[in-house]
Scaffold this motif. Structure first.
Motif, PDB file in Angstrom:
ATOM      1  N   ALA A 120     -13.624   2.994   0.893  1.00  0.00           N
ATOM      2  CA  ALA A 120     -13.556   1.573   0.536  1.00  0.00           C
ATOM      3  C   ALA A 120     -13.867   0.675   1.733  1.00  0.00           C
ATOM      4  O   ALA A 120     -13.957  -0.535   1.588  1.00  0.00           O
ATOM      5  CB  ALA A 120     -12.182   1.230  -0.022  1.00  0.00           C
ATOM      6  N   GLY A 121     -14.008   1.270   2.906  1.00  0.00           N
ATOM      7  CA  GLY A 121     -14.308   0.494   4.096  1.00  0.00           C
ATOM      8  C   GLY A 121     -13.333   0.811   5.216  1.00  0.00           C
ATOM      9  O   GLY A 121     -12.427   1.617   5.071  1.00  0.00           O
ATOM     10  N   ASP A 122     -13.564   0.174   6.344  1.00  0.00           N
ATOM     11  CA  ASP A 122     -12.717   0.344   7.521  1.00  0.00           C
ATOM     12  C   ASP A 122     -11.817  -0.873   7.656  1.00  0.00           C
ATOM     13  O   ASP A 122     -12.297  -2.002   7.667  1.00  0.00           O
ATOM     14  CB  ASP A 122     -13.569   0.492   8.782  1.00  0.00           C
ATOM     15  N   LEU A 123     -10.507  -0.643   7.727  1.00  0.00           N
ATOM     16  CA  LEU A 123      -9.549  -1.742   7.789  1.00  0.00           C
ATOM     17  C   LEU A 123      -8.638  -1.599   8.994  1.00  0.00           C
ATOM     18  O   LEU A 123      -8.229  -0.497   9.353  1.00  0.00           O
ATOM     19  CB  LEU A 123      -8.677  -1.770   6.526  1.00  0.00           C
ATOM     20  N   GLU A 124      -8.327  -2.712   9.601  1.00  0.00           N
ATOM     21  CA  GLU A 124      -7.302  -2.755  10.639  1.00  0.00           C
ATOM     22  C   GLU A 124      -5.940  -2.753   9.950  1.00  0.00           C
ATOM     23  O   GLU A 124      -5.756  -3.432   8.938  1.00  0.00           O
ATOM     24  CB  GLU A 124      -7.423  -4.030  11.466  1.00  0.00           C
ATOM     25  N   ILE A 125      -5.007  -2.008  10.490  1.00  0.00           N
ATOM     26  CA  ILE A 125      -3.637  -1.999   9.983  1.00  0.00           C
ATOM     27  C   ILE A 125      -2.752  -2.607  11.059  1.00  0.00           C
ATOM     28  O   ILE A 125      -2.762  -2.159  12.198  1.00  0.00           O
ATOM     29  CB  ILE A 125      -3.154  -0.579   9.650  1.00  0.00           C
ATOM     30  N   GLU A 150       0.083  -5.028   7.238  1.00  0.00           N
ATOM     31  CA  GLU A 150      -1.051  -5.727   6.642  1.00  0.00           C
ATOM     32  C   GLU A 150      -2.285  -4.857   6.827  1.00  0.00           C
ATOM     33  O   GLU A 150      -2.517  -4.323   7.900  1.00  0.00           O
ATOM     34  CB  GLU A 150      -1.307  -7.061   7.340  1.00  0.00           C
ATOM     35  N   MET A 151      -3.046  -4.714   5.758  1.00  0.00           N
ATOM     36  CA  MET A 151      -4.343  -4.049   5.819  1.00  0.00           C
ATOM     37  C   MET A 151      -5.350  -5.039   5.263  1.00  0.00           C
ATOM     38  O   MET A 151      -5.390  -5.265   4.050  1.00  0.00           O
ATOM     39  CB  MET A 151      -4.368  -2.773   4.989  1.00  0.00           C
ATOM     40  N   GLY A 152      -6.109  -5.647   6.153  1.00  0.00           N
ATOM     41  CA  GLY A 152      -7.013  -6.689   5.694  1.00  0.00           C
ATOM     42  C   GLY A 152      -6.208  -7.844   5.126  1.00  0.00           C
ATOM     43  O   GLY A 152      -5.328  -8.380   5.789  1.00  0.00           O
ATOM     44  N   VAL A 153      -6.475  -8.195   3.885  1.00  0.00           N
ATOM     45  CA  VAL A 153      -5.753  -9.305   3.249  1.00  0.00           C
ATOM     46  C   VAL A 153      -4.538  -8.826   2.466  1.00  0.00           C
ATOM     47  O   VAL A 153      -3.809  -9.633   1.909  1.00  0.00           O
ATOM     48  CB  VAL A 153      -6.689 -10.105   2.307  1.00  0.00           C
ATOM     49  N   TRP A 154      -4.311  -7.510   2.414  1.00  0.00           N
ATOM     50  CA  TRP A 154      -3.220  -6.966   1.621  1.00  0.00           C
ATOM     51  C   TRP A 154      -1.955  -6.794   2.441  1.00  0.00           C
ATOM     52  O   TRP A 154      -1.974  -6.258   3.547  1.00  0.00           O
ATOM     53  CB  TRP A 154      -3.612  -5.611   1.021  1.00  0.00           C
ATOM     54  N   GLN A 155      -0.824  -7.224   1.883  1.00  0.00           N
ATOM     55  CA  GLN A 155       0.498  -6.982   2.454  1.00  0.00           C
ATOM     56  C   GLN A 155       1.009  -5.677   1.857  1.00  0.00           C
ATOM     57  O   GLN A 155       0.931  -5.479   0.644  1.00  0.00           O
ATOM     58  CB  GLN A 155       1.460  -8.119   2.082  1.00  0.00           C
ATOM     59  N   ASN A 156       1.504  -4.775   2.693  1.00  0.00           N
ATOM     60  CA  ASN A 156       1.947  -3.469   2.222  1.00  0.00           C
ATOM     61  C   ASN A 156       3.334  -3.137   2.734  1.00  0.00           C
ATOM     62  O   ASN A 156       3.732  -3.570   3.815  1.00  0.00           O
ATOM     63  CB  ASN A 156       0.982  -2.383   2.713  1.00  0.00           C
ATOM     64  N   THR A 157       4.056  -2.353   1.951  1.00  0.00           N
ATOM     65  CA  THR A 157       5.333  -1.798   2.362  1.00  0.00           C
ATOM     66  C   THR A 157       5.185  -0.284   2.316  1.00  0.00           C
ATOM     67  O   THR A 157       4.830   0.278   1.285  1.00  0.00           O
ATOM     68  CB  THR A 157       6.462  -2.252   1.422  1.00  0.00           C
ATOM     69  N   ILE A 158       5.440   0.363   3.444  1.00  0.00           N
ATOM     70  CA  ILE A 158       5.312   1.806   3.544  1.00  0.00           C
ATOM     71  C   ILE A 158       6.718   2.392   3.686  1.00  0.00           C
ATOM     72  O   ILE A 158       7.456   2.021   4.590  1.00  0.00           O
ATOM     73  CB  ILE A 158       4.448   2.192   4.762  1.00  0.00           C
ATOM     74  N   LEU A 159       7.090   3.261   2.771  1.00  0.00           N
ATOM     75  CA  LEU A 159       8.403   3.897   2.789  1.00  0.00           C
ATOM     76  C   LEU A 159       8.274   5.307   3.355  1.00  0.00           C
ATOM     77  O   LEU A 159       7.469   6.099   2.882  1.00  0.00           O
ATOM     78  CB  LEU A 159       8.982   3.974   1.378  1.00  0.00           C
ATOM     79  N   ILE A 160       9.074   5.603   4.362  1.00  0.00           N
ATOM     80  CA  ILE A 160       9.077   6.927   4.976  1.00  0.00           C
ATOM     81  C   ILE A 160      10.465   7.522   4.764  1.00  0.00           C
ATOM     82  O   ILE A 160      11.462   6.947   5.187  1.00  0.00           O
ATOM     83  CB  ILE A 160       8.761   6.825   6.484  1.00  0.00           C
ATOM     84  N   ASP A 161      10.518   8.682   4.101  1.00  0.00           N
ATOM     85  CA  ASP A 161      11.817   9.324   3.890  1.00  0.00           C
ATOM     86  C   ASP A 161      11.923  10.578   4.758  1.00  0.00           C
ATOM     87  O   ASP A 161      11.033  10.870   5.551  1.00  0.00           O
ATOM     88  CB  ASP A 161      12.069   9.621   2.410  1.00  0.00           C
ATOM     89  N   SER A 162      13.008  11.309   4.622  1.00  0.00           N
ATOM     90  CA  SER A 162      13.262  12.451   5.505  1.00  0.00           C
ATOM     91  C   SER A 162      12.193  13.538   5.374  1.00  0.00           C
ATOM     92  O   SER A 162      11.862  14.189   6.367  1.00  0.00           O
ATOM     93  CB  SER A 162      14.651  13.031   5.246  1.00  0.00           C
ATOM     94  N   SER A 163      11.637  13.727   4.188  1.00  0.00           N
ATOM     95  CA  SER A 163      10.594  14.750   4.039  1.00  0.00           C
ATOM     96  C   SER A 163       9.327  14.342   4.797  1.00  0.00           C
ATOM     97  O   SER A 163       8.625  15.198   5.344  1.00  0.00           O
ATOM     98  CB  SER A 163      10.283  15.014   2.569  1.00  0.00           C
ATOM     99  N   ASP A 164       9.041  13.041   4.848  1.00  0.00           N
ATOM    100  CA  ASP A 164       7.891  12.565   5.621  1.00  0.00           C
ATOM    101  C   ASP A 164       8.127  12.762   7.110  1.00  0.00           C
ATOM    102  O   ASP A 164       7.215  13.137   7.850  1.00  0.00           O
ATOM    103  CB  ASP A 164       7.621  11.083   5.342  1.00  0.00           C
TER     104      ASP A 164
END
Length: 77
Positions: free
Chosen positions: A7-12, A29-43
């Motif tokens: 989909a392209g190259d994005l700065e995070i 933030e990735m480009g214009v998108w706001q994101n929430t990344i959840l990391i749990d114990s398995s990650d």
């Protein structure tokens, strides 16, 4: 950080980190998108061995030393 994909190259950009219950939450933030990344114990069990590889530890140490002494390979001086 950068994300390369079809989909392209994005700065995070990580805007913040919090811990709630069993999750580490990254607000990003990735480009214009706001994101929430959840990391749990398995990650974390998946990521810790990756970050403790010799090549990754060496990279982190070199990057830290370069940042202290100002020898950034991207600088023109």
């Amino acid at each position: 950080m950068k994300l390369y994909g079809p989909a392209g190259d994005l700065e995070i950009h990580i805007k913040g980190v919090t811990v709630r219950r069993e999750f580490v939450i990254l607000n990003a933030e990735m480009g214009v998108w706001q994101n929430t990344i959840l990391i749990d114990s398995s990650d974390i069990r998946l990521l810790v061995p990756i970050f403790f590889r010799f090549s990754v530890l060496l990279f982190i140490i070199k990057a830290y030393i370069r940042s202290i002494f100002g020898k950034d390979k991207n600088s023109n001086s």
